[in-house]
Scaffold this motif. Structure first.
Motif, PDB file in Angstrom:
ATOM      1  N   ASP A 112       0.430  -1.109  -0.268  1.00 44.47           N
ATOM      2  CA  ASP A 112      -0.337  -0.295   0.018  1.00 44.47           C
ATOM      3  C   ASP A 112       0.823   1.384  -0.034  1.00 44.47           C
ATOM      4  O   ASP A 112       1.974   1.120   0.353  1.00 44.47           O
ATOM      5  CB  ASP A 112      -0.600   0.109   1.056  1.00 44.47           C
ATOM      6  N   MET A 113       0.510   2.235  -0.521  1.00 52.64           N
ATOM      7  CA  MET A 113       0.851   4.070  -0.615  1.00 52.64           C
ATOM      8  C   MET A 113       2.418   3.801  -0.684  1.00 52.64           C
ATOM      9  O   MET A 113       2.985   4.322  -0.433  1.00 52.64           O
ATOM     10  CB  MET A 113       1.137   4.257   0.770  1.00 52.64           C
ATOM     11  N   VAL A 114       2.603   3.468  -2.697  1.00 55.32           N
ATOM     12  CA  VAL A 114       3.740   3.285  -2.645  1.00 55.32           C
ATOM     13  C   VAL A 114       4.285   4.104  -4.018  1.00 55.32           C
ATOM     14  O   VAL A 114       5.080   4.913  -4.465  1.00 55.32           O
ATOM     15  CB  VAL A 114       3.971   2.080  -3.140  1.00 55.32           C
ATOM     16  N   SER A 115       2.965   4.586  -4.477  1.00 54.68           N
ATOM     17  CA  SER A 115       2.553   5.714  -5.861  1.00 54.68           C
ATOM     18  C   SER A 115       2.764   6.974  -5.388  1.00 54.68           C
ATOM     19  O   SER A 115       1.780   7.401  -3.783  1.00 54.68           O
ATOM     20  CB  SER A 115       1.722   5.028  -6.525  1.00 54.68           C
ATOM     21  N   LEU A 116       2.802   7.555  -6.509  1.00 53.69           N
ATOM     22  CA  LEU A 116       3.138   8.998  -6.353  1.00 53.69           C
ATOM     23  C   LEU A 116       1.067   9.549  -6.225  1.00 53.69           C
ATOM     24  O   LEU A 116       0.909  10.516  -5.176  1.00 53.69           O
ATOM     25  CB  LEU A 116       3.151  10.250  -7.373  1.00 53.69           C
ATOM     26  N   HIS A 117       0.404   8.941  -6.793  1.00 49.29           N
ATOM     27  CA  HIS A 117      -1.038   8.854  -6.275  1.00 49.29           C
ATOM     28  C   HIS A 117      -1.992   8.912  -5.430  1.00 49.29           C
ATOM     29  O   HIS A 117      -2.054   9.322  -4.866  1.00 49.29           O
ATOM     30  CB  HIS A 117      -1.555   7.992  -8.003  1.00 49.29           C
ATOM     31  N   MET A 166      -6.001  20.064  -5.689  1.00 49.35           N
ATOM     32  CA  MET A 166      -4.945  19.159  -5.375  1.00 49.35           C
ATOM     33  C   MET A 166      -6.493  17.341  -5.771  1.00 49.35           C
ATOM     34  O   MET A 166      -5.339  16.302  -5.782  1.00 49.35           O
ATOM     35  CB  MET A 166      -4.680  19.164  -4.225  1.00 49.35           C
ATOM     36  N   GLY A 167      -7.264  17.550  -5.480  1.00 49.11           N
ATOM     37  CA  GLY A 167      -8.059  16.175  -5.737  1.00 49.11           C
ATOM     38  C   GLY A 167      -8.179  16.227  -7.347  1.00 49.11           C
ATOM     39  O   GLY A 167      -8.347  15.478  -7.943  1.00 49.11           O
ATOM     40  N   ILE A 168      -8.051  16.914  -8.284  1.00 50.89           N
ATOM     41  CA  ILE A 168      -8.188  16.627  -9.765  1.00 50.89           C
ATOM     42  C   ILE A 168      -7.167  15.701 -10.020  1.00 50.89           C
ATOM     43  O   ILE A 168      -6.461  15.422 -11.290  1.00 50.89           O
ATOM     44  CB  ILE A 168      -8.530  18.083 -10.232  1.00 50.89           C
ATOM     45  N   VAL A 169      -5.658  16.636  -9.759  1.00 58.82           N
ATOM     46  CA  VAL A 169      -4.119  16.702  -9.295  1.00 58.82           C
ATOM     47  C   VAL A 169      -4.299  14.796  -8.914  1.00 58.82           C
ATOM     48  O   VAL A 169      -3.718  13.694 -10.289  1.00 58.82           O
ATOM     49  CB  VAL A 169      -2.762  17.122  -8.862  1.00 58.82           C
ATOM     50  N   ALA A 170      -4.441  14.588  -8.047  1.00 59.20           N
ATOM     51  CA  ALA A 170      -4.725  12.783  -7.706  1.00 59.20           C
ATOM     52  C   ALA A 170      -5.474  12.178  -9.014  1.00 59.20           C
ATOM     53  O   ALA A 170      -4.934  10.955  -8.708  1.00 59.20           O
ATOM     54  CB  ALA A 170      -5.963  12.663  -6.077  1.00 59.20           C
ATOM     55  N   ALA A 171      -6.911  12.458  -9.024  1.00 62.82           N
ATOM     56  CA  ALA A 171      -7.809  12.144 -10.450  1.00 62.82           C
ATOM     57  C   ALA A 171      -6.866  11.755 -11.371  1.00 62.82           C
ATOM     58  O   ALA A 171      -6.860  10.630 -11.835  1.00 62.82           O
ATOM     59  CB  ALA A 171      -8.854  12.606 -10.488  1.00 62.82           C
ATOM     60  N   LEU A 172      -6.148  12.646 -11.524  1.00 64.49           N
ATOM     61  CA  LEU A 172      -5.228  12.891 -12.615  1.00 64.49           C
ATOM     62  C   LEU A 172      -4.409  12.326 -13.145  1.00 64.49           C
ATOM     63  O   LEU A 172      -3.844  10.960 -14.118  1.00 64.49           O
ATOM     64  CB  LEU A 172      -4.862  14.326 -13.832  1.00 64.49           C
ATOM     65  N   THR A 173      -3.649  11.760 -12.007  1.00 59.80           N
ATOM     66  CA  THR A 173      -2.495  10.711 -11.546  1.00 59.80           C
ATOM     67  C   THR A 173      -2.867   9.635 -11.289  1.00 59.80           C
ATOM     68  O   THR A 173      -2.026   9.141 -12.469  1.00 59.80           O
ATOM     69  CB  THR A 173      -1.595  11.489 -10.571  1.00 59.80           C
ATOM     70  N   GLY A 174      -3.777   9.089 -10.717  1.00 59.54           N
ATOM     71  CA  GLY A 174      -4.805   8.484 -10.943  1.00 59.54           C
ATOM     72  C   GLY A 174      -5.230   7.298 -12.188  1.00 59.54           C
ATOM     73  O   GLY A 174      -5.084   6.196 -12.016  1.00 59.54           O
ATOM     74  N   LEU A 175      -6.115   8.234 -12.659  1.00 58.26           N
ATOM     75  CA  LEU A 175      -5.870   7.895 -14.123  1.00 58.26           C
ATOM     76  C   LEU A 175      -4.549   7.703 -14.962  1.00 58.26           C
ATOM     77  O   LEU A 175      -4.660   6.427 -16.034  1.00 58.26           O
ATOM     78  CB  LEU A 175      -6.674   8.802 -15.104  1.00 58.26           C
ATOM     79  N   MET A 176      -3.317   8.410 -14.770  1.00 56.45           N
ATOM     80  CA  MET A 176      -2.070   7.702 -15.565  1.00 56.45           C
ATOM     81  C   MET A 176      -1.292   6.074 -15.391  1.00 56.45           C
ATOM     82  O   MET A 176      -1.501   6.076 -16.296  1.00 56.45           O
ATOM     83  CB  MET A 176      -1.121   9.021 -15.502  1.00 56.45           C
ATOM     84  N   GLN A 177      -1.687   6.408 -14.223  1.00 55.40           N
ATOM     85  CA  GLN A 177      -1.293   4.873 -13.511  1.00 55.40           C
ATOM     86  C   GLN A 177      -2.174   3.847 -13.712  1.00 55.40           C
ATOM     87  O   GLN A 177      -1.182   3.220 -14.434  1.00 55.40           O
ATOM     88  CB  GLN A 177      -1.089   5.167 -11.835  1.00 55.40           C
ATOM     89  N   ASN A 194      -8.299   9.498 -22.268  1.00 50.92           N
ATOM     90  CA  ASN A 194      -7.063  10.547 -22.337  1.00 50.92           C
ATOM     91  C   ASN A 194      -9.029  11.557 -22.146  1.00 50.92           C
ATOM     92  O   ASN A 194      -8.429  12.415 -21.363  1.00 50.92           O
ATOM     93  CB  ASN A 194      -7.065  10.847 -23.480  1.00 50.92           C
ATOM     94  N   PHE A 195      -9.582  11.438 -22.794  1.00 53.72           N
ATOM     95  CA  PHE A 195     -10.979  12.274 -22.391  1.00 53.72           C
ATOM     96  C   PHE A 195     -11.455  12.505 -20.996  1.00 53.72           C
ATOM     97  O   PHE A 195     -11.961  13.776 -20.667  1.00 53.72           O
ATOM     98  CB  PHE A 195     -12.185  12.194 -23.467  1.00 53.72           C
ATOM     99  N   LEU A 196     -11.456  11.592 -21.016  1.00 56.21           N
ATOM    100  CA  LEU A 196     -11.979  11.434 -18.563  1.00 56.21           C
ATOM    101  C   LEU A 196     -11.290  12.184 -17.990  1.00 56.21           C
ATOM    102  O   LEU A 196     -11.827  13.270 -17.738  1.00 56.21           O
ATOM    103  CB  LEU A 196     -12.100   9.510 -18.776  1.00 56.21           C
ATOM    104  N   GLY A 197      -9.409  12.163 -18.541  1.00 56.60           N
ATOM    105  CA  GLY A 197      -9.426  13.190 -17.710  1.00 56.60           C
ATOM    106  C   GLY A 197      -9.297  14.724 -18.206  1.00 56.60           C
ATOM    107  O   GLY A 197      -9.173  15.412 -17.201  1.00 56.60           O
TER     108      GLY A 197
END
Length: 217
Positions: A112-117, A166-177, A194-197
């Motif tokens: 758990d808790m190993v990614s930047l996301h 910050m929530g938007i950044v978390a969502a986008l990094t989650g999609l990338m991951q 991509n369109f979702l992001g």
């Protein structure tokens, strides 16, 4: 009058992109992925609960709560209650979404808790919870003085807008991951993610514009 019209336009744009993101999220998880089910024996169905609830249940409702307080045509007391209530519902659904991610890790015996996301996401969620408690005790509690509310309001608004991004950044990094993990198996799925992001990003920006312009209505 121009500011009020621009605020209303920003609110409509935010609703458009917010709902578009919900639709794209459902298409992605139900059509391209395994579906959404917290209690499933399929760990990937459990994992899909995480992005669904963290956006559709948490981030989307947080945006609605922010716009409601600044742009809704209602009494100030009603605005406050709806604002706090939507935030609370979003936080509860967000807890379930976070639990789904940990449940997925447990099923596959992953760390758990190993990614930047995960770092950005959990930090943002905890701060949102503290922001809600701060707002409840400062603006909803009857013993709070009007002077305290006046002094704290700018900080509360600033904190909420910062946490939205910050929530938007978390969502986008989650999609990338997630896209990296699954390898974007088809070009159609890749474009959909991509369109979702982009829809999530534009939802957040539109919410912020609506809130900023709503201050001058």
């Amino acid at each position: 009058m121009d500011v009020k019209r621009h605020s209303s336009l920003s609110t409509l744009v935010a609703h458009f992109f917010g709902i578009l993101a919900v639709v794209l999220m459902l298409i992605w998880l139900l059509h391209y992925r395994e579906g959404i089910e917290y209690g499933s024996d399929n760990p990937f169905k459990v994992l899909n609960v995480h992005p669904f609830l963290m956006y559709c249940g948490f981030l989307f409702l947080v945006g609605q709560a922010m716009m409601t307080y600044k742009t809704a045509y209602a009494s100030h007391q009603v605005q406050k209650m709806v604002h706090g209530g939507l935030h609370l519902i979003g936080l509860v659904l967000g807890i379930v979404g976070i639990c789904a991610a940990f449940r997925f890790h447990d099923k596959l015996i992953l760390k758990d808790m190993v990614s930047l996301h995960s770092w950005i996401g959990l930090t943002t969620f905890i701060l949102f919870g503290l922001q809600w408690l701060f707002g409840a005790f400062t603006f909803l509690a009857p013993q709070s003085s009007s002077g305290t509310r006046t002094r704290m309001m700018p900080w509360h608004v600033l904190g909420g807008r910062a946490l939205l991004y910050m929530g938007i950044v978390a969502a986008l990094t989650g999609l990338m991951q997630r896209a990296t993990t699954i390898g974007q198996s088809t070009n159609a799925e890749s474009r959909l993610i991509n369109f979702l992001g982009l829809a999530i990003l534009l939802f957040g920006v539109s919410v912020d514009f609506s809130v900023a312009l709503g201050r001058y209505n």
